[in-house]
Design a protein around this motif. Structure first.
Motif, short mmCIF file in Angstrom:
data_model
loop_
_atom_site.label_atom_id
_atom_site.label_comp_id
_atom_site.label_asym_id
_atom_site.label_seq_id
_atom_site.Cartn_x
_atom_site.Cartn_y
_atom_site.Cartn_z
N ARG A 136 50.20 29.57 42.47
CA ARG A 136 50.23 30.57 43.47
C ARG A 136 51.59 30.74 44.10
NH1 ARG A 136 45.54 31.74 47.77
NH2 ARG A 136 45.27 33.94 47.07
N PRO A 190 38.82 30.27 42.81
CA PRO A 190 38.57 31.57 43.76
C PRO A 190 39.79 32.33 44.01
CG PRO A 190 37.07 30.11 44.61
CD PRO A 190 37.78 29.17 43.47
N GLU A 191 40.94 31.36 44.42
CA GLU A 191 42.30 31.70 44.76
C GLU A 191 43.00 32.44 43.66
OE1 GLU A 191 40.88 28.37 47.30
OE2 GLU A 191 41.13 28.62 44.99
N HIS A 247 41.32 35.48 42.49
CA HIS A 247 41.73 36.77 43.51
C HIS A 247 43.07 37.45 43.21
CE1 HIS A 247 43.77 37.93 47.34
NE2 HIS A 247 42.61 38.82 47.65
N ASP A 248 44.16 36.38 42.99
CA ASP A 248 45.48 36.96 42.74
C ASP A 248 45.44 37.78 41.46
OD1 ASP A 248 46.35 35.49 44.93
OD2 ASP A 248 47.29 33.94 43.62
N VAL A 281 43.01 39.50 40.15
CA VAL A 281 42.14 40.90 40.26
C VAL A 281 43.31 41.61 41.19
CG1 VAL A 281 40.36 42.02 41.81
CG2 VAL A 281 39.98 40.07 40.34
N GLU A 282 44.10 41.03 42.10
CA GLU A 282 45.07 41.80 42.91
C GLU A 282 46.17 42.42 42.13
OE1 GLU A 282 44.81 42.93 46.09
OE2 GLU A 282 42.92 42.21 45.82
N LEU A 341 36.39 36.27 36.25
CA LEU A 341 36.58 37.04 37.32
C LEU A 341 35.20 37.50 37.87
CD1 LEU A 341 39.62 39.01 36.24
CD2 LEU A 341 39.63 37.31 37.83
N ASN A 353 34.24 34.16 43.22
CA ASN A 353 35.50 34.70 42.61
C ASN A 353 35.82 36.12 43.13
OD1 ASN A 353 36.30 32.22 41.56
ND2 ASN A 353 36.11 32.73 39.46
N ASN A 354 35.44 36.62 43.99
CA ASN A 354 35.75 37.98 44.51
C ASN A 354 35.24 38.81 43.36
OD1 ASN A 354 36.81 39.97 46.09
ND2 ASN A 354 38.90 39.76 44.99
N ARG A 355 34.06 38.57 42.79
CA ARG A 355 33.47 39.27 42.02
C ARG A 355 33.32 40.85 42.21
NH1 ARG A 355 27.66 36.88 40.37
NH2 ARG A 355 26.60 37.21 42.40
N ALA A 374 35.12 42.86 43.81
CA ALA A 374 36.42 43.78 43.54
C ALA A 374 36.55 43.59 41.96
CB ALA A 374 37.53 43.06 44.18
#
Length: 160
Positions: free
Chosen positions: A46, A82-83, A86-87, A89-90, A121, A126-128, A130
């Motif tokens: 990251r 998860p981190e 997230h990255d 997806v972003e 994802l 895992n911010n699923r 989004a």
């Protein structure tokens, strides 16, 4: 041990520095893929923008099926945390995976890690939400159904 002495940081930096060299990228992606399962890998990945640089490299080498495969295997493994999910997806990772379906449509072995990345994802924690919203907005289900249909046809019908 490799992670704790800066191996992920150095390899991540090498991805950014070698974005034009497919051979170097393939080797680095393979090494990072093996390190991505380490619980501490995500921190250096990251900090050194590994997701960003990986997508830059994949975008530059869209037609290189082997590089696409190794790059998506790396991202698939990174997405277990998860981190990193997230990255990804972003960085518009869902959209980028769906965008590669046309390029990889005749390379099912390269599609496996791309679809595996989507699966990670969508995993709980895992911010699923989004990721799923982006998948639906991009018509992801339709694209996957078309890929499955294409793979189910006899080989000579694929060309039409």
């Amino acid at each position: 041990a490799i992670v704790h002495v800066g191996g992920v940081a150095r390899l991540s930096d090498l991805v950014g520095a070698s974005v034009k060299d497919a051979q170097v990228l393939e080797a680095v992606f393979s090494c990072l893929h093996n390190l991505a399962g380490s619980p501490d890998c995500w921190w250096d990945a990251r900090e050194h923008q590994l997701v960003f640089w990986t997508f830059q490299a994949l975008g530059k080498h869209r037609r290189d099926i082997v590089l696409q495969k190794t790059g998506y295997f790396l991202l698939w493994n990174l997405a277990i945390t998860p981190e990193m999910a997230h990255d990804i997806v972003e960085e518009n990772g869902v959209e980028k995976v769906i965008g590669t379906f046309e390029t990889l449509r005749d390379a099912p072995d390269a599609l496996v890690p791309a679809i595996g990345l989507l699966r990670n994802l969508f995993a709980p924690g895992n911010n699923r939400r989004a990721a799923m919203v982006r998948f639906v907005d991009q018509g992801g289900s339709k694209h996957i159904m078309e890929l499955l249909w294409r793979q189910s046809l006899p080989q000579d019908e694929h060309k039409s």
